[in-house]
Design an enzyme around this catalytic site. Structure first.
Site, short mmCIF file in Angstrom:
data_model
loop_
_atom_site.label_atom_id
_atom_site.label_comp_id
_atom_site.label_asym_id
_atom_site.label_seq_id
_atom_site.Cartn_x
_atom_site.Cartn_y
_atom_site.Cartn_z
N HIS A 1 0.86 -1.18 0.00
CA HIS A 1 0.00 0.00 0.00
C HIS A 1 0.90 1.23 0.00
O HIS A 1 1.01 1.95 1.01
CB HIS A 1 -0.92 0.00 1.21
CG HIS A 1 -2.06 0.97 1.11
ND1 HIS A 1 -3.38 0.58 1.04
CD2 HIS A 1 -2.08 2.33 1.06
CE1 HIS A 1 -4.16 1.65 0.95
NE2 HIS A 1 -3.38 2.73 0.98
N GLU B 1 -3.79 0.62 -5.77
CA GLU B 1 -3.79 1.74 -6.70
C GLU B 1 -2.45 1.90 -7.42
O GLU B 1 -1.78 2.94 -7.32
CB GLU B 1 -4.17 3.03 -5.96
CG GLU B 1 -5.54 2.94 -5.29
CD GLU B 1 -5.97 4.23 -4.61
OE1 GLU B 1 -5.15 5.16 -4.52
OE2 GLU B 1 -7.12 4.31 -4.16
#
Length: 630
Positions: free
Chosen positions: A274, A336
């Site tokens: 992350h 992402e």
């Protein structure tokens, strides 16, 4: 021609936004005379006198905790899988303190001295605060007084749908944003501790590393079923690369965390990366952390383009998967990834590393769970859906962010034109590559916080001209983005940051994802920072967060409509975040369902937490109660 047109899915994209002309006030179909549940209302009221008394009452309802049931096993235990990651050595390190006495084991390339040198090299500015805790805090039960539901909103949802029995509802957080203890128990420095990420040099965040049991206790007391968290690479492999020792304390910490989640009747899901890339991948040149490359397609440099990154990440992923696959049913490889990809090689690394771990999990481990990644895209909708150039711009915007990763992994199809015309140094995918990549994502994970109104560039060369010119102000997305729709209104209520409430667009988005890539969709993050929340003087005002309640309940209502009215398989939703946290530079954008006192680390539930959980649980079929004996 776009991939959507080639696949015959253009009709889905064309239906992204529909204007319904209407005159007069809003209809009230629930009040129709044909609705047998609504009593007939006389045309004229009847007035009368009665004895007055205060009839308002406060009813006390408390949240329903989850309870532990039989555990599900998703793979063999680590003892049966250790041969898949052979030759691992395990060690431990201490904590790092600036200007501490140097360790003497300088001949050991992975000793305390070498580990401390990683922190000295990081040169973390003003590293003085270590927080309140230095060991795991034992949890205490949440008192009933904290679980009293707030007063209901006057206007509430009117739907009659239920979530499917297997719907995965939970909350999410990430290590860099909640854990703290960044230099404790062997964790090595990451991208998150340098550059512009911590202007206030607050490395404590929520001290979740030592308070995780209390945090989990609070989630279980609210009836939350799924807990999505990330594991920092450098807590497991402080020296990052294959061949370096595994941190025994790090594995023991997450072993205990996972087991505690399960003991409370909850389900853990793990994200491997992350944004917290180990600092070793920057070759010691920390200016590269914030520096641009000729093809800066994301917002930050995640070092994915580093030639050693792919093998090292896959090794790290294998260590974690082999260790936790028996108890964790869902692994996300990257969070992402577009935002931390700087060129074509970065994207090539992400899709291939992800596919290798998918094959490892399914082919070698034989895991019965799922492997996916979390993609980002604030859904682009055409400003004027009747204008084909606006529709094309919205397709370009979404394909650049989503199809770049989703085409190879879900469809075994090539990168979209939107990516290839914008990033000319992309690494071509061969037929063998596409065959290996095809089908290597079990669900479509996406973080759909809001929507974006899109129209083409106001230039003669349009999108193609912008894509060929990296100095164009609209590059790399090469479309105009705004919040104002064609009718002159914002798409929704404005929050503290970029987030607008846009629930109806969420339903459209879910249709787009399901019909384009044809895999179950999981909303891996969605949330809302109420405007001005950080400046409220009274704590009770911050707790009473009606705009966030409206955001969550309206979004979940649209999820139900997508499931039942559109036939979209939405498999789950994880709210971001379970508590106010560090939002990459500061604490003022408060996405949390709980407040956090930065002095005492005390957590308090916000109204939105109760409203969200109550919305889901009241629409989740409960198993029948066991029959009592005579």
């Amino acid at each position: 021609m776009s991939l959507l047109a080639l696949l015959g899915c253009g009709a889905v994209a064309l239906a992204q936004q529909v204007y319904l002309p209407a005159d007069g006030p809003s209809p009230r179909p629930q009040c129709s005379a044909k609705n047998a549940s609504i009593p007939a209302t006389p045309s004229t009221p009847v007035y009368s006198f009665t004895s007055f008394s205060f009839t308002q009452t406060e009813t006390v309802r408390t949240a329903t905790s989850v309870t532990a049931g039989p555990r599900t096993t998703y793979a063999p235990p680590y003892e049966s899988l250790s041969h898949l990651v052979p030759d691992l050595s395990t060690t431990t390190w201490g904590n790092w303190y600036p200007n501490a006495t140097a360790a003497s084991d300088t001949d050991n390339p992975y000793g305390q001295a070498a580990w401390s040198a990683l922190w000295e090299r990081a040169a973390v500015a003003n590293f003085t605060s270590r927080g309140l805790y230095s060991t795991t805090v034992s949890p205490t039960p949440v008192p009933t007084s904290e679980l009293v539901l707030p007063p209901p909103e006057y206007f509430g949802p009117t739907d009659c749908y239920n979530f499917p029995p297997d719907f995965q509802f939970g909350v999410a957080g990430s290590a860099a944003q909640i854990e703290g203890a960044i230099a404790d128990e062997g964790r090595a420095p990451t991208l998150m501790e340098v550059g512009s990420f911590l202007p206030d040099n607050n490395h404590v965040t929520n001290e979740n590393y030592y308070l995780y049991k209390q945090d989990i206790e609070r989630l279980a007391a609210m009836g939350v079923r799924y807990y999505s968290f990330s594991i920092p690479w450098t807590r497991i492999l402080p020296f990052a690369l294959e061949g370096s020792p595994v941190n025994g304390q790090g594995l023991a910490h997450y072993d205990d965390l996972v087991d505690f989640v399960l003991a409370k009747g909850m389900v853990p899901t793990v994200t491997l990366l992350h944004f917290d890339t180990p600092l070793q991948f920057y070759y010691g040149d920390l200016s590269a952390v914030a520096g641009a490359t000729p093809w800066q397609i994301g917002y930050s440099n995640g070092a994915y383009q580093n030639e050693t990154f792919e093998d090292a990440f896959v090794h790290y992923g294998k260590v974690v998967m082999a260790h936790f696959a028996d108890r964790v049913p869902l692994f996300f490889t990257f969070n992402e990834p577009l935002l931390y990809s700087v060129n074509g090689k970065s994207v090539d690394t992400v899709v291939k590393a992800h596919a290798r771990l998918w094959h490892f999990y399914h082919d070698d481990i034989g895991g019965a769970g799922r492997v996916a990644m979390k993609l980002n895209d604030n859904f682009g909708v055409p400003k004027d859906p009747r204008n084909q150039s606006h529709v094309d711009a919205a397709n370009h915007f979404n394909e650049f962010q989503l199809a770049t990763f989703a085409n190879p992994l879900f469809l075994g199809a090539d990168y979209p034109d939107a990516f290839k015309i914008t990033v000319p140094d992309y690494v071509p995918l061969s037929a063998d590559d596409l065959a290996y990549l095809n089908g290597t994502a079990d669900i479509f994970g996406v973080d759909p916080y809001t929507a974006t109104v899109v129209s083409p560039p106001d230039t003669p060369d349009g999108i193609a001209g912008c894509a060929a010119n990296a100095s164009d102000p609209l590059w790399p997305y090469c479309v105009q983005q705004e919040a104002v729709t064609a009718n002159g209104w914002n798409i929704g209520y404005r929050s503290e940051s970029y987030v607008y409430t846009a629930p109806t667009y969420l339903r459209t988005y879910l249709n787009y994802l399901w019909n384009t890539w044809r895999k179950p969709v999981v909303i891996t993050e969605f949330g809302y920072p109420v405007s001005g929340e950080a400046g409220l003087a009274a704590p009770e005002d911050e707790l009473y967060d009606s705009p966030r309640s409206e955001y969550y309940r309206s979004y979940m209502g649209e999820v139900l409509k997508a499931i039942w009215e559109d036939g979209v398989h939405v498999a789950g939703a994880f709210a971001w975040s379970f508590a106010d946290n560090w939002e990459f530079g500061h604490f003022d954008q408060r996405f949390g369902l709980q407040t956090v006192n930065r002095t005492t680390q005390e957590r308090r539930y916000k109204k939105s937490f109760f409203d969200l959980v109550d919305f889901v649980n009241s629409r989740t079929p409960q198993p029948p109660a066991p029959e009592r004996g005579g």
